[in-house]
Design a protein around this motif. Structure first.
Motif, PDB file in Angstrom:
ATOM      1  N   UNK A  86       0.843  -1.208   0.000  1.00  0.00           N
ATOM      2  CA  UNK A  86       0.000   0.000   0.000  1.00  0.00           C
ATOM      3  C   UNK A  86       0.873   1.251   0.000  1.00  0.00           C
ATOM      4  N   UNK A  87       0.419   2.240  -0.745  1.00  0.00           N
ATOM      5  CA  UNK A  87       1.073   3.559  -0.759  1.00  0.00           C
ATOM      6  C   UNK A  87       0.014   4.597  -0.443  1.00  0.00           C
ATOM      7  N   UNK A  88       0.313   5.516   0.482  1.00  0.00           N
ATOM      8  CA  UNK A  88      -0.583   6.649   0.700  1.00  0.00           C
ATOM      9  C   UNK A  88       0.145   7.896   0.202  1.00  0.00           C
ATOM     10  N   UNK A  89      -0.369   8.481  -0.901  1.00  0.00           N
ATOM     11  CA  UNK A  89       0.316   9.613  -1.521  1.00  0.00           C
ATOM     12  C   UNK A  89      -0.718  10.555  -2.133  1.00  0.00           C
ATOM     13  N   UNK A  90      -0.808  11.784  -1.675  1.00  0.00           N
ATOM     14  CA  UNK A  90      -0.067  12.331  -0.548  1.00  0.00           C
ATOM     15  C   UNK A  90      -0.704  11.934   0.782  1.00  0.00           C
ATOM     16  N   UNK A 120       3.614   2.288   2.633  1.00  0.00           N
ATOM     17  CA  UNK A 120       4.522   3.437   2.500  1.00  0.00           C
ATOM     18  C   UNK A 120       3.689   4.715   2.568  1.00  0.00           C
ATOM     19  N   UNK A 121       4.083   5.617   3.449  1.00  0.00           N
ATOM     20  CA  UNK A 121       3.400   6.906   3.575  1.00  0.00           C
ATOM     21  C   UNK A 121       4.262   7.982   2.923  1.00  0.00           C
ATOM     22  N   UNK A 122       3.679   8.761   2.019  1.00  0.00           N
ATOM     23  CA  UNK A 122       4.426   9.824   1.343  1.00  0.00           C
ATOM     24  C   UNK A 122       3.814  11.174   1.724  1.00  0.00           C
ATOM     25  N   UNK A 123       4.317  11.777   2.809  1.00  0.00           N
ATOM     26  CA  UNK A 123       3.720  13.025   3.277  1.00  0.00           C
ATOM     27  C   UNK A 123       3.955  14.170   2.302  1.00  0.00           C
ATOM     28  N   UNK A 124       3.018  15.106   2.306  1.00  0.00           N
ATOM     29  CA  UNK A 124       3.163  16.352   1.556  1.00  0.00           C
ATOM     30  C   UNK A 124       2.410  17.417   2.328  1.00  0.00           C
ATOM     31  N   UNK A 125       3.126  18.464   2.699  1.00  0.00           N
ATOM     32  CA  UNK A 125       2.477  19.568   3.435  1.00  0.00           C
ATOM     33  C   UNK A 125       3.453  20.723   3.506  1.00  0.00           C
ATOM     34  N   UNK A 166       7.810  18.831   0.568  1.00  0.00           N
ATOM     35  CA  UNK A 166       7.385  18.460  -0.769  1.00  0.00           C
ATOM     36  C   UNK A 166       7.289  16.937  -0.850  1.00  0.00           C
ATOM     37  N   UNK A 167       6.273  16.448  -1.547  1.00  0.00           N
ATOM     38  CA  UNK A 167       6.126  14.989  -1.658  1.00  0.00           C
ATOM     39  C   UNK A 167       7.307  14.401  -2.430  1.00  0.00           C
TER      40      UNK A 167
END
Ligand code: CTP
Length: 403
Positions: A86-90, A120-125, A166-167
């Motif tokens: 699993x990928x969480x993006x963003x 996998x968590x891909x933060x963006x903020x 940045x993601x």
């Protein structure tokens, strides 16, 4: 082509931030790596990227709503059972916060709550959100819970500023999941089912008086990564832990100890029926000859003082001296600052163990990554830099095939 994903079933979760449009690229890279993809979105993600786009790309309706009559039954349960990665993006600050406390109030969070595969968590903020104390607390907890973070990286942000938040590039995010799935056959095969393994972790503390002690640097992260990986591969796991900086994973038995001698006693107690022992603990080689009953007072003169140290038992070497048939498979760690493999080879011979994981102090300390050489009587395998969890799986691959 990105490795580790061919034929795999991957769920892409999309959170509500500007970077949501890049979820399209994440899906494309997964498909180029020959993965099968399904998408689940938060309601606010649908304001940034059209579910129709993601449904069109994947050939499956993007799930946006738990109450949608197109999904009879429990779509979050079905999606998470289907997923192998699993990928969480963003991953927005809001998504990370809700995940951390276990909320399940929309389709994405309910799916993540059931997910049992590498994620996998891909933060963006914005940089200030990323660095905020609440967010940093949440990130630290999520790492401990076993999530892998891809980024964020420093670069131009939606606000027009440049900064951290940045993601990570979609291709990189997908590559990170590929490495996890390559390194973690767990979840797919339970090769340690029926095995009992013990992992020692963290430093020992050798008391000088009631308030002072001698210790080694060790966070416990490598040991806990081994515990988590063994648990996920079906083993019954016991952890004997000194004073670690991080918490052990759920689902393992933890015995807390203080000194090297306490650790030896706890390990001896658990030896019966043990298949493998992995010593990641930073055991103090020496302890103060005496433990003062009361706090030692500072002298009034400037003369140096001397502390007499006596040798602690070498837990691993004492077990290594037992006949191979009466002891578990033994794995030691060698933390060195130079001549890593040479010293590791000597430890393998002198402690008579089955595997030494040789690593360099400056890389191994504290962080989430490690770089190691597996030293065995049959030869050496030098591994690239990878997460401690990925390295843990490589170690269990070796132990599992030897058992
Ligand atoms: N170890 C142990 N008991 C000790 C010291 C070390 O069981 N008293 C284990 C460690 O957990 C590790 C391995 O032995 O798995 C190697 O430890 P290390 O400290 O690197 O080796 P030492 O034999 O203490 O050698 P040196 O400190 O001289 O490098």
């Amino acid at each position: 082509m990105i490795q580790g994903l061919s034929g795999k079933r991957i769920v892409v979760g999309v959170g509500g931030g500007i970077a949501a449009f890049k979820a399209v690229e994440v899906v494309r890279h997964l498909q180029r790596a020959q993965a099968e993809v399904r998408v689940v979105m938060t309601p606010s993600a649908t304001r940034f990227v059209g579910p129709t786009t993601l449904s069109g790309l994947t050939g499956r309706a993007a799930v946006t709503d738990l109450w949608d009559p197109r999904y009879p039954g429990e779509v979050h349960v079905e999606l998470s059972a289907w997923a192998q990665g699993c990928i969480v993006a963003p991953a927005t600050q809001n998504t990370l916060a809700r995940l951390k406390i276990g909320m399940a109030d929309d389709a994405l969070l309910a799916t993540l709550a059931c997910m049992a595969c590498p994620t996998v968590l891909a933060p963006a903020m914005h940089e200030r959100m990323w660095n905020g104390p609440a967010n940093q607390r949440n990130v630290a907890q999520l790492r401990e819970d076993g999530y892998t973070f891809a980024g964020p990286v420093t670069g131009p942000l939606a606000s027009g500023h440049t900064g951290m938040g940045r993601m990570q590039e979609p291709e990189e995010i997908v590559a990170i999941l590929g490495t996890l799935l390559d390194d973690a056959p767990s979840g797919l095969h339970q090769d340690l089912t029926g095995r009992r393994v013990l992992i020692s972790a963290g430093p020992t503390q050798e008391d000088l008086d009631p308030v002072r002690y001698i210790t080694n640097r060790s966070s416990g992260r490598m040991g806990f990564a081994l515990a988590r990986a063994a648990r996920d591969r079906g083993a019954e796991v016991v952890v004997v832990a000194g004073a670690t900086e991080v918490s052990p994973p759920a689902g393992v038995r933890v015995v807390k100890v203080r000194s090297a001698r306490d650790m030896q006693a706890a390990i001896d107690d658990a030896l019966d029926g043990l298949d493998a022992l992995v010593m990641t603990a930073a055991v103090a080689d020496y302890r103060p000859a005496e433990r003062a009953e009361h706090k030692l007072k500072k002298q009034t003169d400037e003369a140096p003082i001397t502390i007499e140290l006596v040798k602690n038992p070498d837990i691993l070497a004492e077990l290594g001296r037992r006949r191979a048939t009466t002891r578990p498979f033994l794995v030691g760690f060698a933390m060195e600052t130079r001549d890593i493999v040479k010293y590791a080879r000597r430890k393998l011979r002198e402690k008579r163990v089955d595997l030494i994981v040789a690593n360099e102090a400056s890389v191994a300390f504290g962080g989430d990554d490690n770089e190691a050489t597996l030293v065995t009587p049959e030869g050496d395998t030098t591994l690239p830099r990878m997460s401690k969890l990925a390295l843990a799986h490589r170690i269990w691959d070796h132990v599992s095939s030897a058992l």
